[in-house]
Design a protein around this motif. Structure first.
Motif, short mmCIF file in Angstrom:
data_model
loop_
_atom_site.label_atom_id
_atom_site.label_comp_id
_atom_site.label_asym_id
_atom_site.label_seq_id
_atom_site.Cartn_x
_atom_site.Cartn_y
_atom_site.Cartn_z
N ALA A 154 0.94 -1.20 0.08
CA ALA A 154 0.13 -0.14 -0.03
C ALA A 154 0.84 1.13 0.00
O ALA A 154 1.38 1.57 1.02
N TYR A 155 1.15 1.66 -1.22
CA TYR A 155 2.00 2.88 -1.27
C TYR A 155 1.47 4.25 -0.69
O TYR A 155 0.53 4.57 -0.96
N GLY A 156 2.44 4.89 -0.04
CA GLY A 156 2.20 5.95 0.62
C GLY A 156 3.48 6.93 0.74
O GLY A 156 4.56 6.36 1.05
N ASN A 157 3.24 8.37 1.29
CA ASN A 157 4.36 9.04 1.38
C ASN A 157 4.19 10.14 2.40
O ASN A 157 3.47 11.39 1.96
N ILE A 158 4.18 9.99 3.73
CA ILE A 158 3.80 11.06 4.66
C ILE A 158 4.56 12.56 4.59
O ILE A 158 4.17 13.33 5.35
N GLN A 159 5.72 12.29 3.73
CA GLN A 159 6.55 13.44 3.75
C GLN A 159 6.28 14.55 2.60
O GLN A 159 6.59 15.58 2.51
N LEU A 186 1.85 -10.66 -4.57
CA LEU A 186 2.09 -9.44 -4.24
C LEU A 186 0.96 -8.59 -4.87
O LEU A 186 0.81 -8.54 -6.22
N GLY A 187 0.30 -7.94 -4.19
CA GLY A 187 -0.84 -6.94 -4.58
C GLY A 187 -0.38 -5.51 -4.37
O GLY A 187 0.75 -5.13 -3.83
N PHE A 188 -1.34 -4.69 -4.81
CA PHE A 188 -0.99 -3.24 -4.87
C PHE A 188 -2.01 -2.35 -4.73
O PHE A 188 -3.11 -2.41 -4.84
N GLN A 189 -2.00 -1.29 -3.44
CA GLN A 189 -3.03 -0.54 -3.21
C GLN A 189 -2.37 0.95 -2.98
O GLN A 189 -1.01 1.00 -3.10
N MET A 190 -3.03 1.94 -2.83
CA MET A 190 -2.68 3.48 -2.58
C MET A 190 -3.00 3.67 -1.24
O MET A 190 -4.39 3.27 -0.86
N ALA A 191 -2.14 4.32 -0.39
CA ALA A 191 -2.30 4.59 1.10
C ALA A 191 -2.30 6.11 1.30
O ALA A 191 -1.04 6.56 0.95
N PHE A 192 -3.39 6.79 1.75
CA PHE A 192 -3.08 8.41 2.00
C PHE A 192 -4.28 8.72 2.91
O PHE A 192 -5.25 8.10 2.69
N ASP A 193 -4.19 9.78 3.59
CA ASP A 193 -5.18 10.21 4.50
C ASP A 193 -5.69 11.40 3.67
O ASP A 193 -5.44 12.06 3.03
#
Length: 478
Positions: A154-159, A186-193
């Motif tokens: 689950a790809y994310g970047n808090i910076q 291996l699966g894939f998601q996007m992770a963001f708030d």
């Protein structure tokens, strides 16, 4: 399958199938041929040459599924044992998280992946919000690919703002490459708030997810960070659906729960995290009332354990505590619990499979499904018998030391209580290098103080996301 590629049968165990009827076989067999479950039953006839694993006196169950774990932080296991959520934000979001190099992401992911399968967690969502560059992302994938478990990046970047990193050519190229190459393992998601900013800048990230055809997982209903506005904005824009996974969802209004239920989304509950860090009271008591599907997760080993036995145990405790407390406030006595051990075992297995859209092949022991299987058996422990209430035994008695055998995709990855083919010495060395690098970068004084960091005078209470100036006092009664 065994190391030689032969079929495998687990013989004579108490089998929790977790099928639609929650069928329990007191003395059952599970036959694995290739990567699939060929048969579940009693006294099965098996192909010649089948390897037999003695499951008598043990419990055979589906592999557990964790839908939210910040695997990159496992290299700092236990460092934040006394943190509040605000201190976590200070350390990772504001100050020190930016120091992580690609090799540090890889070290954490490798250790977390090994930890997962060792504890019978055969599928784990890597909520990877430390991916500052594509090189960090490549390192995360490299670690996950090196361990024979089933993972979802689950790809994310808090910076960086999600509407910036998600629309960058580098991310798009990486995502398309992973999606094209993704497979069973291996699966894939996007992770963001979603901050709740009425301008809804996160729309751009949601649009990228829609274009790529991937699910979005988001921290929602987190006291001091995300609230009802974020869910309302995403719902009104038409982005919420059955693949949406809301993590925590602990401080939401009935309106938000209705929106989640109506769109078919699910909630990943991290009870150890919520009851300790301060996201809000673990919400299963509310989710049950709205019929919202639940899965379980561990959040991060920088604080807590990395196994779902702890998740099941703490979830039962928190839900029942709330039930009793509210009844006492009404002058009543609870005489029968609404949440049973059977329910949390389902959430730890089938619930995770449903959240990931893989209920048709994961989460239960049924003919034709993927052979992700766990045998709990520990003949050296006085806690391993008697097994009178099998679901209660799994949820309240068992622990990672009782995980005897684990199969993932039909492959034996743990046997007789030991991981198969795992280079723990290499993992230890990589993690030691990361710890030394972080400690030397911060300095000894800052490293020690970081375990109890000061909270700076900042808008952190209303907005830990430093890529935006938007803030709200809504979570604090403003």
């Amino acid at each position: 399958m065994s190391e030689s590629g032969r079929p495998v049968v687990l013989r004579g165990g108490l089998v929790l199938t977790m099928d639609d009827a929650h069928t329990v076989l007191p003395e059952g067999d599970v036959l694995v041929v290739g990567d699939r479950i060929a048969e579940v039953g009693s006294r099965l006839e098996v192909p010649e040459g089948t390897e037999e694993i003695d499951a008598r006196g043990g419990i055979v169950m589906p592999g557990m599924i964790d839908t939210h774990r910040h695997m990159w932080q496992t290299a700092m296991r236990g460092y934040g044992a006394d943190w509040t959520l605000t201190q976590y934000f200070v350390w990772y979001y504001l100050e020190s998280g930016k120091h992580f190099r690609p090799q540090d992401i890889r070290a954490g992911n490798l250790l977390a992946a090994l930890e997962a399968i060792d504890a019978g967690v055969t599928t784990c969502v890597d909520w990877s919000h430390g991916l500052q560059t594509p090189l960090h992302a490549e390192a995360a994938v490299d670690a996950l690919r090196s361990v024979p478990g089933r993972f979802v990046l689950a790809y994310g970047n808090i910076q960086q703002a999600p509407w910036e990193w998600a629309t960058s050519p580098d991310f798009t190229a990486f995502a398309k490459r992973i999606i094209e190459a993704r497979d069973d393992m291996l699966g894939f998601q996007m992770a963001f708030d979603v901050t709740g900013d009425p301008e809804f800048p996160e729309r751009a990230a949601y649009e990228v997810a829609r274009e790529l055809g991937v699910a979005v997982t988001t921290h929602a209903g987190v006291w001091g960070a995300t609230n009802d506005d974020g869910i309302r904005l995403a719902h009104e824009a038409g982005f919420l659906n059955e693949s949406s996974i809301f993590v925590h969802a602990a401080t939401l209004s009935p309106d938000s729960y209705h929106r989640i239920a109506a769109s078919g989304g699910s909630v990943s509950v991290s009870t150890e995290s919520e009851q300790s860090a301060g996201q809000g009271y673990p919400p299963t008591w509310a989710l049950r009332n709205y019929g919202i599907p639940v899965s379980l997760s561990m959040d991060t080993s920088v604080w807590w354990s990395g196994d779902l036995f702890s998740a099941m145990r703490s979830t039962l405790g928190a839900d029942r505590s709330r039930e009793h407390l509210e009844a006492h406030a009404r002058g009543e006595t609870i005489t029968a619990h609404k949440l049973r051990a059977e329910h949390v075992v389902d959430w730890a297995t089938r619930g995770g499979a449903k959240a990931l859209g893989r209920d048709h092949e994961l989460g239960s022991l049924e003919r034709g499904k993927k052979a992700d299987i766990v045998l709990l058996r520990n003949d050296d422990s006085p806690v391993s018998f008697p097994i009178l209430h099998p679901y209660g035994h799994v949820a309240l008695q068992a622990q990672r030391g009782d995980v005897h055998t684990v199969l993932v995709n039909g492959r034996i990855v743990k046997r007789d209580g030991r991981l198969v083919g795992a280079d723990l010495a290499d993992a230890r060395a990589l993690v030691a290098e990361t710890v030394e690098y972080l400690r030397s970068t911060l300095g000894d004084e800052a490293w020690i103080k970081g375990m109890h960091p000061d909270v700076p005078e900042t808008s952190i209470l209303d907005n830990p996301y430093q890529y935006t100036d938007y803030g709200t006092a809504a979570t604090h009664g403003g």
